[in-house]
Write a protein that holds these residues in place. Structure first.
Motif, mmCIF file in Angstrom:
data_model
loop_
_atom_site.group_PDB
_atom_site.id
_atom_site.type_symbol
_atom_site.label_atom_id
_atom_site.label_comp_id
_atom_site.label_asym_id
_atom_site.label_seq_id
_atom_site.Cartn_x
_atom_site.Cartn_y
_atom_site.Cartn_z
ATOM 1 N N GLU A 264 -12.907 3.934 5.966
ATOM 2 C CA GLU A 264 -12.615 5.322 5.613
ATOM 3 C C GLU A 264 -12.071 5.422 4.190
ATOM 4 O O GLU A 264 -12.436 6.328 3.429
ATOM 5 N N GLU A 265 -11.189 4.489 3.826
ATOM 6 C CA GLU A 265 -10.637 4.488 2.464
ATOM 7 C C GLU A 265 -11.728 4.216 1.437
ATOM 8 O O GLU A 265 -11.756 4.827 0.355
ATOM 9 N N TYR A 266 -12.631 3.286 1.757
ATOM 10 C CA TYR A 266 -13.729 2.987 0.839
ATOM 11 C C TYR A 266 -14.644 4.188 0.674
ATOM 12 O O TYR A 266 -15.065 4.512 -0.442
ATOM 13 N N GLU B 178 -13.856 7.334 0.996
ATOM 14 C CA GLU B 178 -13.137 8.337 0.215
ATOM 15 C C GLU B 178 -13.152 7.977 -1.277
ATOM 16 O O GLU B 178 -13.434 8.827 -2.136
ATOM 17 N N ASN B 179 -12.857 6.706 -1.581
ATOM 18 C CA ASN B 179 -12.857 6.270 -2.981
ATOM 19 C C ASN B 179 -14.249 6.334 -3.591
ATOM 20 O O ASN B 179 -14.419 6.736 -4.747
ATOM 21 N N ARG C 165 0.832 -1.212 0.000
ATOM 22 C CA ARG C 165 0.000 0.000 0.000
ATOM 23 C C ARG C 165 0.865 1.259 0.000
ATOM 24 O O ARG C 165 0.606 2.209 -0.736
ATOM 25 N N ASP D 230 -9.207 -2.664 1.982
ATOM 26 C CA ASP D 230 -9.298 -1.248 2.315
ATOM 27 C C ASP D 230 -10.135 -1.065 3.577
ATOM 28 O O ASP D 230 -11.055 -1.857 3.855
ATOM 29 N N THR D 231 -9.828 -0.018 4.323
ATOM 30 C CA THR D 231 -10.620 0.298 5.503
ATOM 31 C C THR D 231 -11.924 0.984 5.083
ATOM 32 O O THR D 231 -12.094 1.376 3.921
ATOM 33 N N TYR E 2 -13.070 -3.316 -0.079
ATOM 34 C CA TYR E 2 -13.580 -3.121 1.284
ATOM 35 C C TYR E 2 -14.178 -4.414 1.833
ATOM 36 O O TYR E 2 -13.922 -4.798 2.974
ATOM 37 N N LYS F 298 1.068 4.084 -2.941
ATOM 38 C CA LYS F 298 0.823 5.506 -2.705
ATOM 39 C C LYS F 298 2.039 6.348 -3.102
ATOM 40 O O LYS F 298 1.909 7.413 -3.702
#
Length: 469
Positions: free
Chosen positions: A389-391, A393-394, A134, A386-387, A381, A138
């Motif tokens: 929060e990441e999901y 955001e995406n 990850r 993915d967490t 997710y 990034k």
């Protein structure tokens, strides 16, 4: 000796431990510990993130689960990261292998006898490997964005017409004239294959050293690098940025060539051959009105003149449409072209299809790509890659991008269906050219630019001609 198998993997050849180094270390360990390697599996230059993209790994799993080597007692790997960098896959596949009586041994790591302690170590190794990927992803995305947006540097492979000098893209003086020739030739109406022949005949080869073909030529013509720009998709957003490398052509010419290519693509039918390969300018245009298939140019025996014959089948039997002589079809086309430009009301009865060139942006395709990205984000997710929060955001970013693309699609101007004013003049010019002594390939290119198809019906004794506007 204990029979075993080995698995080696490296993402790049620049890693500290290449597959060759891993294999040597594993075999040294096997000799010291009285293990005999009976089968080796390898994935060289492949990331360990997803097992589905590692053919060597999948082959190993298949052999283990099907019992191909029943006497195997161990799988030897260099370290846990060679096995997998995805935590879920790391634990899943390791358990799958162990259930078949095969232990997984990382020769560079301490061997733990306690099963509970080993489970903790496996979870930590899987999680740390995934966190490493990850972070690497990034950092890579951040580096690409900085290179394109901030430093305006070219990314990817060096295209034909350029060369790398001190890490920067510079024009190749020997190939720049050929790049200009390609764009000028397309804009002048020269067929793609004819351009390829000119390049190959002058021993001007592609960036890979191979001869040019239509596919590689069209790919090169769509490269915005030639007009001093950089085209990239960053964080799911497609964009065009100014580059600091020298431009070979102007952005205006690049756009004109894209329009020409779009018009050609709109007129071209699937699996249609290049006009340079036709024995007659009518070839590729003559279609059977009964079965809809192409009619072939044939030379008839006994001194009879050549004709076009349908080779199609209807209901398992040969099509009932007979052959049509070439000179008769030619005369029918000549008469129709002359009728259109001499008779005021001829356009109203002519078979004319107004072609709309493909838009510079394929909105449906772009929306489909974004929707697939949204689906992958959801799966990531669900699979706990993915967490939450990441999901979120995406999902927000991709949903906004989809809605924005739909708005652009709705605001795009509708195509005009009016026949151009110069259509009659084009028919006159094409007729004059077809009756001239011009080469057959040039006649074919001109004819295919105006005529959509010619349908001779031997039963009804009619020939119907369809045009592009």
């Amino acid at each position: 000796m204990v029979q075993c198998i080995e698995y080696t993997r490296a993402s790049t050849n620049n890693q500290e431990y290449s597959v060759g180094d891993q294999d040597k270390s594993i075999r040294d360990w096997a000799r010291r510990n009285k293990y005999k390697i009976v089968k080796s599996y390898c994935d060289d230059g492949i990331s360990g993130h997803y097992a589905a993209k590692r053919p060597g790994f999948l082959s190993m799993i298949e052999d283990v689960t099907t019992g191909k080597y029943p006497d195997i007692k161990a799988l030897l790997i260099w370290d846990s990261y060679r096995f997998a960098r995805n935590m879920v896959e790391f634990l899943t596949y390791k358990q799958m292998i162990q259930q078949h009586g095969i232990s997984v041994i990382a020769v560079s790591e301490p061997i733990v006898q306690d099963d509970d302690a080993q489970l903790y170590i496996d979870a930590i190794n899987g999680a740390s490997g995934e966190l490493y990927l990850r972070k690497l992803s990034k950092d890579s995305r951040r580096g690409i964005r900085a290179k394109v947006v901030e430093r305006h540097e070219h990314i990817g492979k060096c295209p034909f017409g350029y060369m790398m000098k001190d890490g920067a893209l510079v024009a190749d003086p020997d190939r720049v004239p050929w790049v200009k020739y390609m764009f000028d030739a397309v804009e002048a109406g020269t067929p793609y294959l004819q351009i390829c022949h000119a390049l190959n005949d002058n021993m001007v080869y592609s960036v890979n050293g191979a001869q040019w073909c239509v596919a590689t030529l069209k790919y090169a013509l769509q490269n915005r690098t030639y007009c001093g720009q950089i085209e990239a998709t960053l964080s799911g957003d497609h964009g065009i940025y100014d580059g600091k490398h020298p431009a070979i052509i102007t952005p205006e010419q690049f756009d004109r060539v894209q329009n020409v290519m779009a018009e050609r693509a709109a007129k071209r039918k699937k699996y249609e051959h290049s006009t340079n390969q036709y024995v007659h300018w009518l070839s590729g245009l003559v279609r059977c009105p009964i079965c809809g298939r192409s009619m072939s140019h044939v030379k008839r025996p006994g001194g009879r003149k050549p004709a076009y014959r349908c080779n199609g089948y209807v209901g398992g039997q040969l099509c009932t449409n007979g052959s049509a002589r070439v000179w008769i079809i030619e005369q029918a086309v000549y008469r129709e072209l002359e009728r259109i430009y001499t008779e005021p009301d001829a356009i109203e009865t002519a078979k004319i299809n107004v072609v709309h060139p493909k838009a510079s942006i394929d909105y449906d395709f772009e929306i489909s790509k974004l929707e697939k990205q949204l689906d992958r984000a959801k799966r990531a997710y669900i699979e706990e890659i993915d967490t939450l929060e990441e999901y979120r955001e995406n999902k927000t970013r991709l949903t906004d991008a989809i809605n924005e693309m739909k708005k652009k699609k709705a605001a795009a101007p509708a195509a005009d269906s009016v026949i151009p004013d110069d259509f009659r003049a084009r028919c006159r010019d094409v007729l004059t050219f077809l009756k001239s002594d011009a080469p057959m390939d040039e006649k074919a290119a001109v004819a295919h630019g105006l005529i959509e198809k010619v349908c001779p019906d031997s039963r009804a004794k009619t020939i119907t001609i369809y045009f592009y506007a």
